[in-house]
Design an enzyme around this catalytic site. Structure first.
Site, short mmCIF file in Angstrom:
data_model
loop_
_atom_site.label_atom_id
_atom_site.label_comp_id
_atom_site.label_asym_id
_atom_site.label_seq_id
_atom_site.Cartn_x
_atom_site.Cartn_y
_atom_site.Cartn_z
N SER A 159 -4.00 2.66 5.35
CA SER A 159 -4.23 2.72 3.91
C SER A 159 -3.55 3.85 3.16
O SER A 159 -3.61 3.90 1.94
CB SER A 159 -5.73 2.77 3.63
OG SER A 159 -6.33 1.55 3.98
N LYS B 167 -8.23 10.15 -4.41
CA LYS B 167 -8.73 8.80 -4.17
C LYS B 167 -10.23 8.75 -4.43
O LYS B 167 -10.96 9.69 -4.10
CB LYS B 167 -8.42 8.37 -2.73
CG LYS B 167 -8.73 6.91 -2.44
CD LYS B 167 -8.29 6.52 -1.03
CE LYS B 167 -8.62 5.07 -0.70
NZ LYS B 167 -8.17 4.67 0.65
N SER C 121 -5.53 0.63 1.16
CA SER C 121 -6.46 0.70 0.05
C SER C 121 -6.18 1.87 -0.91
O SER C 121 -6.73 1.94 -1.98
CB SER C 121 -7.89 0.86 0.61
OG SER C 121 -8.01 2.09 1.34
#
Length: 485
Positions: free
Chosen positions: A178, A79, A154
């Site tokens: 997330s 990420k 996210s």
């Protein structure tokens, strides 16, 4: 052979036996990326050259007889809010569009020590603020099961990449759901660890008391394998818990006999889609038929959790993002009159709407006239929620609930309605507020073929029970469906 379709655990065995090489696997994954990335848009930055170089190094080590870890040679996506030395880390924001970190996050040092192959940095909501990966400055990631729908957020890029075969496993971060929410939407497995179980050093901060790095995999075994590599104490993180962790993969047991599972009634109330409710309760029934003991429990403060979460997280975001002022690093406005004007223009131009919205909310609740009315009350509620979980875990071993109230919605459907977007986190934020671990595992599909996630929640540092239960369910169901791209 389409190697990208196999699980990390299966590929680890094939690499160990020299049935395949890391270079062969890495090339296969990048061919898959070239084939479907235009549809999925999971990556902000690809690192093919260094990935193939690393794969060749791993193959040389294996050929020389060197003892390697079970993760060695596996392509893993990261990420884009996790610091990677000499590899661009943007947080999907204009503010950090060209930022190249001079250091690694602790989890990256650990994974590099395991000889993983880094495929690149994965798209996300800007500074991890969002539930759909639509607030990214660079692109909107699509759900591999339906390209007109969001992948969640996210960590949408992380979940979508694993689901689509663009990475074998991935790291995400979870502040209010997330990791779990996009895992549910994309039909993969996502684990949010106990707060303090994984070092946050090198994770770009959103809300420091809630943020936690965690793994996303195709299977429970993949998730356990990656989690075992990243957990553990780190002196660089003051919130890191100094304790020993088991090898979660070696200790994985597919057995739920005698396990006490609580079903919190508040998680099945108004607002939960009937398809989701039915699938989750059916999954609980399957576990009960295989020896688990199921009972209804209550967590009465759940209805207030979303309000508390957005007050606490926005307050911390307001403080954490104050460092992005155009002085030390990151974006700086080109035309300005004085220092104050430079600050204002830099932050106005560098941040997107959602980030600015949360900074403003956070600044408001921390202001002298409103601190007691909002932030202080949210913190009191946080303690109350934590106590309710503590009490319920005296009665049961874990809790079962939906991960998300519905399946993935259409791109653009909620982007102009922040309150509706925030409501997608209603089943996940309580876990971050209380610092607990939770896992999302696929448990069915709606009429449109979109995945539904079962969320399992346990007491602190009891990830093994979560993984064991999820593994049992996965084995009973015979694995999970892959998207057709």
């Amino acid at each position: 052979m389409e190697l990208y379709n196999l699980s990390g655990y299966e590929l680890s065995k094939k690499l160990e036996s020299k049935e395949i090489s890391s270079k062969e696997l890495t090339e296969d994954v990048f061919e898959r990326i070239e084939s479907v990335e235009g549809k999925v848009d999971a990556y902000v930055t690809l690192d093919k050259e260094n990935a193939l170089k690393k794969a060749a190094e791993v193959d040389e080590k294996r050929a020389s007889g060197e003892k390697l870890s079970r993760l060695a040679g596996l392509p893993v996506g990261i990420k884009d809010n996790i610091s990677t030395r000499n590899l661009r880390t943007t947080c999907s924001s204009k503010m950090l569009e060209n930022y190249i970190p001079p250091f690694n996050a602790t989890v990256m040092d650990k994974l590099n020590g395991e000889d993983i192959v880094i495929t690149g940095k994965l798209n996300m909501d800007e500074f991890a603020m969002g539930s759909s990966t639509e607030t990214s400055y660079f692109k909107k990631t699509k759900n591999p099961f339906d390209e007109t729908r969001i992948p969640g957020g996210s960590s949408g890029g992380s979940a979508a990449a694993v689901s689509a075969g663009e990475a074998i496993m991935a790291l995400g971060s979870d502040t209010g759901g997330s990791i779990r929410q996009p895992a549910s939407y994309c039909g993969v497995v996502g684990l949010k660890p106990t707060y303090g179980a994984v070092s946050r050093f090198g994770l770009v901060a959103f809300a420091s008391s809630l943020d936690q790095i965690g793994p996303i995999g195709r299977t429970v075994k993949d998730t356990a394998m990656l989690y075992s590599a990243i957990c553990g104490f780190d002196k660089m993180d003051a919130t890191s818990k100094n304790m020993s962790h088991p090898d979660y993969l070696v200790n994985l047991k597919s057995d739920v006999k005698g396990l006490r599972i609580g079903v919190p009634k508040e998680y099945f109330s108004k607002g939960i889609d009937e398809n989701v409710k039915s699938a989750v309760l059916s999954a609980v029934k399957v576990l009960e038929q295989n020896g688990a003991v199921v009972k209804e429990v209550s967590l009465p403060s759940t209805e207030y959790a979303l309000n508390a979460y957005y007050i606490i997280s926005s307050a911390e975001a307001s403080s954490n993002l104050a460092r992005y002022d155009g002085v030390k690093y990151g974006y700086r406005a080109k035309d300005y009159d004085d220092l104050t004007d430079m600050y204002e223009k830099t932050r106005s131009e560098g941040f997107g709407d959602e980030v600015k919205r949360r900074i403003m909310l956070g600044t408001f609740v921390l202001s002298s006239g409103y601190y007691d009315a909002y932030y202080k009350k949210a913190r009191l509620l946080q303690r109350r929620i934590s106590k309710e979980f503590c009490d319920v875990f005296k009665e049961v071993d874990l809790l079962a609930a939906p991960t998300v109230p519905s399946t993935a919605f259409k791109i653009g459907e909620n982007i102009d309605n922040p309150l509706k977007m925030y409501a997608t986190d209603v089943c996940t934020v309580t876990i971050n507020i209380a610092g607990l671990p939770a896992i999302s595992v696929p448990c069915g599909y709606d009429e449109a073929g979109l995945p539904i996630g079962l969320q399992l929640i346990s007491d602190k540092f009891n990830e093994q029970t979560l993984l064991n239960t999820a593994e049992c369910y996965e084995n009973i169901m015979g694995g999970f469906k892959r998207p057709v791209l």
